[in-house]
Design an enzyme around this catalytic site. Structure first.
Site, mmCIF file in Angstrom:
data_model
loop_
_atom_site.group_PDB
_atom_site.id
_atom_site.type_symbol
_atom_site.label_atom_id
_atom_site.label_comp_id
_atom_site.label_asym_id
_atom_site.label_seq_id
_atom_site.Cartn_x
_atom_site.Cartn_y
_atom_site.Cartn_z
ATOM 1 N N LYS A 65 0.808 -1.227 0.000
ATOM 2 C CA LYS A 65 0.000 0.000 0.000
ATOM 3 C C LYS A 65 0.844 1.282 0.000
ATOM 4 C CE LYS A 65 -4.239 -1.812 2.071
ATOM 5 N NZ LYS A 65 -5.182 -1.685 3.175
ATOM 6 N N ASN A 86 -5.037 2.038 -1.454
ATOM 7 C CA ASN A 86 -5.567 0.694 -1.752
ATOM 8 C C ASN A 86 -6.304 0.651 -3.086
ATOM 9 O OD1 ASN A 86 -8.107 1.805 -1.270
ATOM 10 N ND2 ASN A 86 -8.821 0.062 -0.083
ATOM 11 N N ASP A 101 -10.592 2.309 2.604
ATOM 12 C CA ASP A 101 -10.860 1.522 3.824
ATOM 13 C C ASP A 101 -11.709 2.300 4.834
ATOM 14 O OD1 ASP A 101 -9.394 -0.691 2.980
ATOM 15 O OD2 ASP A 101 -7.524 0.154 3.728
ATOM 16 N N ASN A 149 -2.531 3.322 21.719
ATOM 17 C CA ASN A 149 -1.590 2.364 21.123
ATOM 18 C C ASN A 149 -0.541 1.961 22.136
ATOM 19 O OD1 ASN A 149 -0.839 0.930 18.760
ATOM 20 N ND2 ASN A 149 0.972 2.232 18.590
ATOM 21 N N SER A 153 3.789 7.013 21.155
ATOM 22 C CA SER A 153 4.310 8.034 20.232
ATOM 23 C C SER A 153 3.716 7.875 18.824
ATOM 24 C CB SER A 153 5.835 7.963 20.173
ATOM 25 O OG SER A 153 6.228 6.677 19.750
HETATM 26 P P1 ATR Z 1 -1.570 -2.789 10.204
HETATM 27 O O1 ATR Z 1 -1.190 -2.348 8.844
HETATM 28 O O2 ATR Z 1 -2.427 -4.026 10.239
HETATM 29 O O3 ATR Z 1 -2.139 -1.691 11.033
HETATM 30 P P2 ATR Z 1 0.926 -2.454 11.552
HETATM 31 O O4 ATR Z 1 1.157 -1.191 10.821
HETATM 32 O O5 ATR Z 1 2.076 -3.405 11.757
HETATM 33 O O6 ATR Z 1 -0.217 -3.314 10.881
HETATM 34 O O7 ATR Z 1 0.285 -2.089 12.996
HETATM 35 C C1 ATR Z 1 -0.017 -3.049 13.934
HETATM 36 C C2 ATR Z 1 -0.731 -2.375 15.110
HETATM 37 O O8 ATR Z 1 -1.120 -3.378 16.043
HETATM 38 C C3 ATR Z 1 0.132 -1.399 15.869
HETATM 39 O O9 ATR Z 1 -0.680 -0.398 16.418
HETATM 40 C C4 ATR Z 1 0.725 -2.289 16.964
HETATM 41 O O10 ATR Z 1 1.154 -1.589 18.126
HETATM 42 P P3 ATR Z 1 2.648 -0.926 18.161
HETATM 43 O O11 ATR Z 1 2.562 0.281 17.288
HETATM 44 O O12 ATR Z 1 2.868 -0.593 19.590
HETATM 45 O O13 ATR Z 1 3.566 -1.992 17.621
HETATM 46 C C5 ATR Z 1 -0.498 -3.119 17.305
HETATM 47 N N1 ATR Z 1 -0.181 -4.398 17.958
HETATM 48 C C6 ATR Z 1 0.332 -5.507 17.392
HETATM 49 N N2 ATR Z 1 0.425 -6.513 18.305
HETATM 50 C C7 ATR Z 1 -0.049 -6.013 19.485
HETATM 51 C C8 ATR Z 1 -0.235 -6.549 20.789
HETATM 52 N N3 ATR Z 1 0.084 -7.806 21.081
HETATM 53 N N4 ATR Z 1 -0.770 -5.740 21.729
HETATM 54 C C9 ATR Z 1 -1.108 -4.464 21.459
HETATM 55 N N5 ATR Z 1 -0.971 -3.906 20.238
HETATM 56 C C10 ATR Z 1 -0.443 -4.652 19.261
#
Ligand code: ATR
Length: 271
Positions: A65, A86, A101, A149, A153
């Site tokens: 993307k 997308n 989306d 999140n 940050s």
């Molecule tokens: P996507 O494109 O699906 O959004 P991504 O950009 O990798 O995938 O983002 C994943 C999101 O899920 C992020 O907000 C991540 O938190 P961090 O920014 O702190 O990494 C969150 N995430 C993934 N696994 C997690 C977990 N076990 N608990 C809480 N948040 C999680």
């Protein structure tokens, strides 16, 4: 016949051809829509070959993307804010990029009678999935949109994009002290089987819980919402169909109905 594709890697699992073919039948549009695996190091090249062959447009899914955005000549406001594309449209020698989306999510929520105006919304996650839905949610004039999140940050960086809007970043811990009308899970936490780190206390009989993902089983977040007897528990299948409907509209200037294909996909998922 006008040609469309969906790019991804992997891509075999995509339901987009089924959805777009149903839209085409329903709206009498004579189009072809196929899946296309792109090699991880050859996305742009693959798209250019399709454009040369007369392709009219393409959907783009993970992990392309951002690359799709980089190759566009013009971007919609939604794409600019979300940092991802997308939907590609090839017209007059140019590449136009949009992201549908967020509109898909909002339309799905509205179709299920969820009130967004003046509501307090908690968006869990600050990755690509989250970024893509913030602007369309803000367009619905919520009272407040909180992004929580694990890495705060990243939520702050998103919130800072939107001046003068009722949007704020928070830790999960702080969000767990508030009350919300709608909680949307945009983290990938559910995919690995673990739940999202929010407290059961914030899910009450007045809370609507939405997960952007879907599957045969309820996601861990929606399971928790069901156990807490949330007001409504909704998975992301309608968002999938909604984003496709918006892409179809951008390409064909016709708005397809989503109910029939959504019921068909729901039936398939449950069998
Ligand atoms: P996507 O494109 O699906 O959004 P991504 O950009 O990798 O995938 O983002 C994943 C999101 O899920 C992020 O907000 C991540 O938190 P961090 O920014 O702190 O990494 C969150 N995430 C993934 N696994 C997690 C977990 N076990 N608990 C809480 N948040 C999680």
């Amino acid at each position: 016949m006008d040609q469309y594709l969906v790019y991804g890697n992997p891509i075999k699992q995509s339901k987009s051809p089924t959805i777009h073919k149903a839209f085409a039948r329903e709206t009498n549009q004579n189009i072809e829509y196929k899946i296309q695996l792109a090699e991880l190091d050859a996305f742009e090249e693959t798209v250019k070959v399709f454009i040369k062959a007369g392709g009219k447009g393409a959907n783009v899914t993970a992990p392309f993307k951002e690359e799709a955005m980089a190759m566009c000549d013009e971007l919609s406001e939604h794409a600019k804010f979300s940092g991802a594309v997308n939907t590609l449209t090839f017209k007059n020698g140019k590449i136009y990029g949009d992201t549908t989306d967020g509109v898909g999510l909002v339309n799905d929520l509205l179709s299920q009678d969820v009130t967004l105006e003046n509501s307090r919304i908690l968006l869990l996650g600050a990755g690509g999935a989250s970024k893509g839905v913030v602007l369309p949610l803000l367009h619905q004039k919520p009272k407040q949109l909180i992004i929580a999140n694990r890495t705060v940050s990243k939520a702050e960086a998103i919130a800072q994009q939107y001046n003068d809007q009722p949007i704020q970043a928070m830790s999960f811990e702080d969000a767990n002290k508030e009350a919300f009308d709608l909680i949307i899970n945009a983290t990938s936490a559910g995919l690995s089987g673990s739940g999202v780190p929010i407290s059961e206390n914030i899910i009450t009989a007045n809370t609507i819980c939405y997960d952007m993902t879907y599957g045969k089983e309820l996601t861990p977040f929606l399971k928790m919402a069901t156990e807490c007897e949330a007001k409504q528990v909704i998975d992301g299948l309608g968002m999938l169909v909604g984003q496709a409907a918006e892409s179809f509209y951008l390409w064909r200037n016709v708005r397809p109905k989503t109910e029939n294909i959504l019921s068909k996909l729901r039936e398939e998922l449950n069998t």
